[in-house]
Design a protein around this motif. Sequence first.
Motif, mmCIF file in Angstrom:
data_model
loop_
_atom_site.group_PDB
_atom_site.id
_atom_site.type_symbol
_atom_site.label_atom_id
_atom_site.label_comp_id
_atom_site.label_asym_id
_atom_site.label_seq_id
_atom_site.Cartn_x
_atom_site.Cartn_y
_atom_site.Cartn_z
ATOM 1 N N LEU A 12 17.014 15.388 -116.266
ATOM 2 C CA LEU A 12 18.001 15.707 -115.236
ATOM 3 C C LEU A 12 17.859 17.142 -114.753
ATOM 4 C CD1 LEU A 12 20.516 14.830 -113.734
ATOM 5 C CD2 LEU A 12 21.839 15.257 -115.797
ATOM 6 N N MET A 57 18.678 11.008 -119.078
ATOM 7 C CA MET A 57 19.754 11.897 -119.504
ATOM 8 C C MET A 57 19.827 11.972 -121.020
ATOM 9 S SD MET A 57 22.949 11.620 -116.872
ATOM 10 C CE MET A 57 23.162 9.868 -116.912
ATOM 11 N N GLY A 58 18.833 12.611 -121.607
ATOM 12 C CA GLY A 58 18.939 12.956 -123.013
ATOM 13 C C GLY A 58 18.626 11.840 -123.976
ATOM 14 N N PRO A 59 18.659 12.162 -125.268
ATOM 15 C CA PRO A 59 18.172 11.246 -126.291
ATOM 16 C C PRO A 59 19.151 10.163 -126.720
ATOM 17 C CG PRO A 59 18.838 13.325 -127.291
ATOM 18 C CD PRO A 59 18.997 13.487 -125.799
ATOM 19 N N ARG A 60 20.389 10.255 -126.323
ATOM 20 C CA ARG A 60 21.358 9.256 -126.764
ATOM 21 C C ARG A 60 21.579 8.199 -125.676
ATOM 22 N NH1 ARG A 60 22.263 14.102 -128.557
ATOM 23 N NH2 ARG A 60 23.110 14.652 -126.513
ATOM 24 N N THR A 61 21.996 7.007 -126.096
ATOM 25 C CA THR A 61 22.326 5.948 -125.153
ATOM 26 C C THR A 61 23.729 6.199 -124.618
ATOM 27 O OG1 THR A 61 21.026 4.411 -126.478
ATOM 28 C CG2 THR A 61 22.563 3.454 -124.892
ATOM 29 N N LEU A 62 23.836 6.526 -123.348
ATOM 30 C CA LEU A 62 25.160 6.741 -122.764
ATOM 31 C C LEU A 62 25.722 5.423 -122.247
ATOM 32 C CD1 LEU A 62 24.528 9.984 -120.651
ATOM 33 C CD2 LEU A 62 25.181 9.775 -123.054
ATOM 34 N N ARG A 63 27.027 5.216 -122.439
ATOM 35 C CA ARG A 63 27.641 4.057 -121.801
ATOM 36 C C ARG A 63 27.553 4.225 -120.291
ATOM 37 N NH1 ARG A 63 32.843 2.567 -125.733
ATOM 38 N NH2 ARG A 63 31.861 3.435 -127.574
#
Lengths: 244, 244
Positions: free
Chosen positions: A175, A219-225
Amino acid sequence: MDKAKVRLFVEGRLEAGGCITLNDRQAHYVTTVMRLGCGARLRLFNAAAGEWLGCIEDAGRGRCVMTIEAQCRRACAEPGPTLAFAPVKKDAIDFIVIKATELGAAALLPVWTRFTAVQRLNLERLRANAIEAAEQCGRLTVPTIAEPVPLAALIAGWAPEQALLVFDRDRGGPLKAVITAAAGRALPPPGLLTGPEGGLAPEELDVLEALPFVTAVAMGPRTLRADTAAIAALACWQAFAGDW
Amino acid sequence: MDKAKVRLFVEGRLEAGGCITLNDRQAHYVTTVMRLGCGARLRLFNAAAGEWLGCIEDAGRGRCVMTIEAQCRRACAEPGPTLAFAPVKKDAIDFIVIKATELGAAALLPVWTRFTAVQRLNLERLRANAIEAAEQCGRLTVPTIAEPVPLAALIAGWAPEQALLVFDRDRGGPLKAVITAAAGRALPPPGLLTGPEGGLAPEELDVLEALPFVTAVAMGPRTLRADTAAIAALACWQAFAGDW
């Protein structure tokens, strides 16, 4: 009411000496929730007229008629990103609409995608949410909320001079790099497209990524809802390339 | 279950050949919601042990015992910003905890401020929310959630080498400038402090701004709700100076 804290979106014409009858929801809020009566002042606004002070002329039993006094903010353009998003379940979609309004989205475009799990949208409820959020956050405009369309129709109707940032966990550049690259250009605010809980399908991403106006963004390493992704994308755009 | 999609945080020791009994919430989720039985594989994780494949050994009536098989992710540090926030009403605080977990906050510090309207916190519920969000988003760690403290105690206990960014609509520099200035320095991730619905009081801001580790930050022209501000601040930090 000190400083006329109550602030309401009204569709009618606003001009000094004019008269506005609030709708049922607003009349209930003003007279029953806020317990305001004749002589109290509110702020009334819309995109065309800006913001005006109004004085309650007549009120009672869900009825509230206002006299328009002086303008307190001129009308002005409020350009902002377009949020295209796959509908999600009720709380999360209400949340997307409210937060996107606060974060300055100019338009909301619900999009049916392959993994979209909800079947129908209550556009009236979503529009009411957008109006309430606009009243609270101080905007003069209320974001438009379009009828939902299939992803293919969104693409077919997209103006190619408007960038479309497509958010996907596994594809695309960070991003920060995408926004930094875009921030210097004097283009119309972009569209931001976020998928449903299951994400966009690989074949949907293939089609999108082949379009010249599309940039894929991670958008980064985590799974965003889905709702988190939509709001994070808008906040980052506004902070680094928008009106913050 | 293909690819062992179910992912659960467990407090116990994880090592090959070991045995773990899931707690009631997890056993219900696994056996009743996901309808998994003996032989199904899940992923189990915690900060100390990393992530492991587990196989259901015995299950039924809210009971689920797992045998630990192989490690699938090693333990690793997950540093992230600290979110200090004034407690807000139920939905909004649940939302803050869930979204902050997805966005990679390492610690959550509820802070009583002058205009905080809620009186008590259900820390157990907040911690359960954080665990579920960590399970879904793929973290190995669960953010700590501290007992709430008054703002004066937060300040008194703050390690001065950790920057504290204080968000206020009317004061401070734009988020972009603050994050850009901070991003180049090799410091511990900062604390982000957001106020209640009524904002931080002017005298609270006066005290904060006099502290050498505090930087006041504004987030654009619209009034953000307390939960929106917390999430927007975290997303922007992570995207431009954090782990995105």
